[in-house]
Enzyme design. Sequence first.
Site, PDB file in Angstrom:
ATOM      1  N   GLU A 481     -66.616  74.327 -47.413  1.00 43.32           N
ATOM      2  CA  GLU A 481     -66.205  74.923 -46.137  1.00 43.32           C
ATOM      3  C   GLU A 481     -64.704  74.921 -45.893  1.00 43.32           C
ATOM      4  OE1 GLU A 481     -68.460  73.173 -42.994  1.00 43.32           O
ATOM      5  OE2 GLU A 481     -70.263  74.242 -43.585  1.00 43.32           O
ATOM      6  N   GLN A 593     -66.313  69.851 -50.232  1.00 49.65           N
ATOM      7  CA  GLN A 593     -67.576  69.348 -50.788  1.00 49.65           C
ATOM      8  C   GLN A 593     -67.945  70.133 -52.040  1.00 49.65           C
ATOM      9  OE1 GLN A 593     -69.007  71.276 -47.043  1.00 49.65           O
ATOM     10  NE2 GLN A 593     -70.988  70.988 -48.053  1.00 49.65           N
TER      11      GLN A 593
HETATM   12  C1  BGC Z   1     -71.178  70.592 -44.149  1.00 53.11           C
HETATM   13  C2  BGC Z   1     -72.254  71.636 -44.310  1.00 53.11           C
HETATM   14  C3  BGC Z   1     -73.547  71.099 -43.736  1.00 53.11           C
HETATM   15  C4  BGC Z   1     -73.358  70.644 -42.304  1.00 53.11           C
HETATM   16  C5  BGC Z   1     -74.609  69.990 -41.738  1.00 53.11           C
HETATM   17  C6  BGC Z   1     -71.064  70.210 -42.695  1.00 53.11           C
HETATM   18  O1  BGC Z   1     -70.108  69.213 -42.534  1.00 53.11           O
HETATM   19  O2  BGC Z   1     -69.940  71.064 -44.607  1.00 53.11           O
HETATM   20  O3  BGC Z   1     -72.426  71.970 -45.657  1.00 53.11           O
HETATM   21  O4  BGC Z   1     -74.524  72.086 -43.789  1.00 53.11           O
HETATM   22  O5  BGC Z   1     -72.322  69.695 -42.267  1.00 53.11           O
HETATM   23  O6  BGC Z   1     -74.971  68.869 -42.468  1.00 53.11           O
END
Ligand code: BGC
Length: 759
Positions: A481, A593
């Site tokens: 992200e 991530q």
């Molecule tokens: C992560 C996502 C995840 C979400 C809910 C975020 O911090 O980057 O990949 O889906 O948290 O767990």
Amino acid sequence: MTEQLSDSSRNWLLRETQIHPEAPRKFESIMCQGNGYMGVRAATDESYEKTVRYTLVAGTFDKMEKKNTTELPNGADTTAVYLTADGIGLALDEDNHCRYERRLDLRDGLLTREFEWSPRVGLRLWFRSQRFVSLADRHLLGQKVTVKVLEGQTELCLETGIQGGERYGEPHFLDMEGRLEGELLQYAETTHESGITFVTSAWVSAQLNGARVTPKPQLLPDRILSGYASTLTTGDELVLEKLCRIATTRDNDFRPDGEEWDREVLLHREQEEMRQIRSLSFDSAFASSRERWARLWQERDITITGNADADQLAYRFAVYHLTIMAPLHDNRMNIGAKGLSGKGYFGHTFWDTEVYMLPYFVWTDPKGAKSLVEYRYHCLNAAREKARESGYEGAMYPWEAAWITDGDVCPDAHFAKYEYHVTADVAYGVHYYYEITHDMDFMRRCGCEILFETAQFWRSRLEWSAEMNCYEIRNVIGPDEFTHEANNNAFTNYLAHLNLCLALRWKERLRKEYPQDYERLNRKLNLDKREQGWREGAEKLKLPVADEKNILPQDDDFMTLPEIDLTIYRAGEKKLRKDYPYPTYTRLKVSKQADVMNLFLLREELFPLEVKKASFRYYEPFCVHESSLSLCAYSMLAADCGEEEQAYALFERARAIDLGSNMKSSDEGIHAASLGGVWQCCVLGFCGVRLCGDKLRIVPNLPKSWESATARIWWRGSNLELTVTHRDVTLRVLRGDRKITVLTEQGILTGEGELHWNI
Ligand code: BGC
């Protein structure tokens, strides 16, 4: 942290040996109790300034006035205990207590808290509370509180009951009403927007020195209590027992037709239900729940020999939470990012379900897994609507989902709209579920339609590049992200490609094998007309390939972005986004991530080992693992690459996300995806169990510290027991078809009843 989280002799207990009134939220979350229907945080019996008592019931979403989204409201509390001795209220401080322990037993979900409390000089009391949330009856929960006078004489008053009203954050309830029907305590409240009524009911009984005494109920403005007061002296023991039920008008168990209950009808039904449990004691009600847990562990536990106490505990912790967080009883509900242990992410469902949690359910509880994939079918109309609103065709699943008709509930729609990959993840979940279960009924009723509609979405989302003579997927946020506006994110493109291919494959299969289903769906979705578009999209979609160093590019630009020193961020000493606020961090070579690693895990058969190895080595140093979804994925990939030490080191960090010493790590709830990831690291990573193409493949990579591991899995209707050592693998059929075919490092092996091979 001074307390020992693991009990090395048994590896079944979470223990807290010192109270943390200043930072209570970690233990409230990690010791949370539940059964998939409800989650009850492990708040201390007595309240402190920072105590957060949550009772969350799956699927009961209600709109938040302040934020543009819905969340799970906090139902009435049944955990608080009110104890006074000579008018002094129970409140532990450094000087007034000793022998403190709180423990959660993962074998049966019993939460016990014990300590000696000395409210004043000359008076010492022994306090013990026990709580369970039943796995045998999802509406039932119980509490037993024992107070014994060790020394002195006191006027003691011990009470418990039901406390209603949303006590923290946004108020969700209207028409809050406490009732006393004789000795029955009842509380009703209705959510303001979704109109769901919660009814909480309780019986309280009391015993003094083993003899029944009559508790005194009272109706107060904000709570209904019942308890007992008396003069007690050394050796006297007062016990309160409470059995409670929680039910809502959304429950599907008595109204399978989907009709919701009326508030008054529910109140009456709950009075009837409470009459039925009047004769139960705390111990007998708990015994039924304990039996259910014992049965579950027989199937779900892993036995690890070697030096693996902390791993064994972490595995059980993961399975415990995966059990209590998943509303498998109702396919209109799904798992929230924090399960039912806190309000983090408002109880919403993400791609976390398909990629991180679903594997656990598919391999260990295929029936439960079905409920999770059916949920996405219930959401299909909302996903169609979202596609239309966004200018696309087919069905576009929202980044965050809640109630089946809610559509997109992400409060931060700006970023969420780029996380297109969730649509392909949902399709992947359908494929994964089918390949491991061979549940054709699901495919005919739901799965195919999801695949056709999601494929159509991708078809309309592809952009033609005349320059490159191919389709591209531009402007997305992939699993990582931190990288925004990415073009041709490898994870997204490959999964979209799979989605298109699956639609083609299933169209053909339905046409040949289930012509009636084919006709029905063809009429509804115009499959014949769509087919050519899917084929052309699949054939011409850009699929990034590894460069000359065998590195698969995460997207068109990542590899050329500027690098910075990531040492402090990777060590977790500081958040990168503090120093490089939006949008700066999106233009750096850093990932939040696992991204490409997830692609290797989901589509492992497409990539040679050299590509996985080179890419792992390349990307890991640029990853700050800020999301709890990261370490487990990297650990499994390291195991696949034979990087055994690194695989284990990453796993150790993954298991510490909730169980480690950071007292703030789990304030908003446990990390559901990461716990699915911990299970995956053990079974899919170290034991090497995977779906590879359409085959069961087993290529283990045990850590040095493990001598052997034994676990059970389901594969296409058969229950298999797998034992892995550093030298060999044994696979035994416990139930089902005795023929086994496995893909191993040596190629395909087949056998009857049992297979054994050396590694
Ligand atoms: C992560 C996502 C995840 C979400 C809910 C975020 O911090 O980057 O990949 O889906 O948290 O767990």
